[in-house]
Enzyme design. Structure first.
Site, PDB file in Angstrom:
ATOM      1  CB  ALA A 225      -0.983  -0.015   1.171  1.00 11.77           C
TER       2      ALA A 225
ATOM      3  CG  ASP B  47      -3.439  -3.463   0.522  1.00  9.16           C
ATOM      4  OD1 ASP B  47      -2.796  -3.128  -0.486  1.00  9.16           O
ATOM      5  OD2 ASP B  47      -3.076  -4.380   1.286  1.00  9.16           O
TER       6      ASP B  47
ATOM      7  CE  LYS C   8      -1.863  -9.926  -0.881  1.00 10.15           C
ATOM      8  NZ  LYS C   8      -2.278  -9.764  -2.303  1.00 10.15           N
TER       9      LYS C   8
END
Length: 380
Positions: free
Chosen positions: A66, A253, A264
């Site tokens: 990110a 993220d 993830k």
């Protein structure tokens, strides 16, 4: 047309190749990336001469993580401006390359805004391109500083939750210098614990299907002399049951306004395991990952990756025989479910650690207060 090419580093220094950098050779400016798809077998740099090449690098995960995606997006806008391409078109393509990672669009908008502001003020495209590059470089520097502060806050929280040291930390995916302008997010906290003599073991999830834990986190742990052990994702439960995990540290993220965390895929099961076993589940991310415009987890767009990433084994060492360039491991025609991320609800998150401090318990009010303090310093 996308223009990128690879170059292999001859020195392969232990200090490591930067994950991203801007260079200005005689033939024109470029963005140079460490191709993370080739690690750990070899350090190969990917040289992008235009925004489409960078978009392809983002989609292929040659550059990922990110915070680093935000930096890459900003440099991509600067690259388009410096080479005389349509900046708005480049910004649109870059921002949409990976929809879940909010940092990417934040970085793109920051450089694009700097470009547009300078162009409106001066009417000089070269000065506007310089402004976009300055914005990208500033974001890069800010992320490095944020990484250091997250490590400090995260280690302080670990010591508060787990007095006595000897931390046994489980992590998922890759959150080190390969995803950051500095030493990372969650991995930076583990690294700080290691340097303080308080890390007993870093448990590294393999992180299927693309093995970012096995290929990248283990690579970074080894280079920093951490005591680490690799495990398959489905072995985490037995590790919790054996009482071998003191805390889970992951990145993010996108963090919605209510504290829901997209990370993830595989992070949500770890949060459930951690809650059942009374183990802290800690998210470490810069404030640029907080997205007040996304109200809750249901509003987070989850990227769906190609099925061949599941039906083929993708590795630099694998024979290139499958449709996706990997080794087939499932029958031809097998359908695959392959979300890149899952969403962990705030009630399963012990704390969110940012460069501005930690929020615990995780509430919409706590995050709103944090955003109110930090946004003026991080927007551009």
């Amino acid at each position: 047309m996308a223009d990128q090419y690879a170059q292999t580093r001859e020195d392969n220094r232990p200090a490591g190749t930067p994950a991203i950098r801007w260079e200005e050779p005689p033939e024109g400016p470029v963005v140079v990336l460490l191709d993370q798809t080739r690690l750990p077998a070899e350090e190969v740099e990917l040289v992008c001469t235009d925004a489409p090449a960078l978009v392809e690098a983002i989609r292929s995960l040659a550059v990922r993580g990110a915070p680093l995606l935000g930096i890459a997006g900003a440099y991509g806008v600067a690259l388009a401006a410096a080479r005389g391409f349509d900046v708005d078109d480049a910004a649109t393509a870059l921002a949409g390359a990976r929809p879940t990672a909010v940092n990417l669009s934040v970085g793109v908008r920051r450089a694009q805004s700097a470009y547009q502001s300078a162009l409106a003020k001066t009417g000089d495209a070269r000065l506007a391109a310089s402004a976009a590059l300055a914005a990208a470089r500033q974001l890069h520097q800010e992320d490095a500083r944020a990484s250091a502060r997250m490590a400090e806050h995260g280690l302080a929280l670990l010591d508060e939750l787990l007095p006595g040291g000897g931390h046994r930390i489980l992590t998922h995916c890759n959150t080190g210098s390969l995803v950051s302008g500095g030493e990372g997010t969650a991995f930076a906290v583990a690294l700080a614990a290691h340097r303080a003599g308080r890390l007993r073991r870093l448990w590294v999830d393999e992180t299927r299907p693309l093995l970012q834990g096995a290929r990248l986190t283990a690579y970074e742990a080894a280079r920093n002399d951490l005591a680490y052990t690799l495990l398959t994702d489905n072995a985490a439960g037995s590790l919790f049951a054996a009482g071998e995990v003191d805390a889970v540290l992951v990145g993010a993220d996108r963090i919605a306004a209510d504290g829901s965390v997209a990370n993830k895929v595989g992070s949500y099961p770890l949060a459930v395991l951690a809650r059942y076993h009374h183990v802290p589940f800690i998210v470490v991310a810069p404030v640029t990952t907080l997205d007040p415009a996304t109200p809750d987890g249901a509003a987070i767009e989850v990227e769906q990756r190609p099925g061949y990433e599941v039906t083929e084994f993708i590795s630099p060492q694998a024979p290139l025989t499958g449709a996706g360039g990997g080794l087939p491991i499932a029958p031809l025609g097998t359908q695959a479910y392959n979300p890149a991320f899952d969403v962990t609800p705030p009630e399963l998150v012990t704390a969110i650690v940012t460069e501005e401090g930690a929020v615990s318990p995780v509430t919409a009010e706590g995050l709103a207060e944090l955003c109110g303090r930090s946004r003026p310093a991080t927007s551009g």
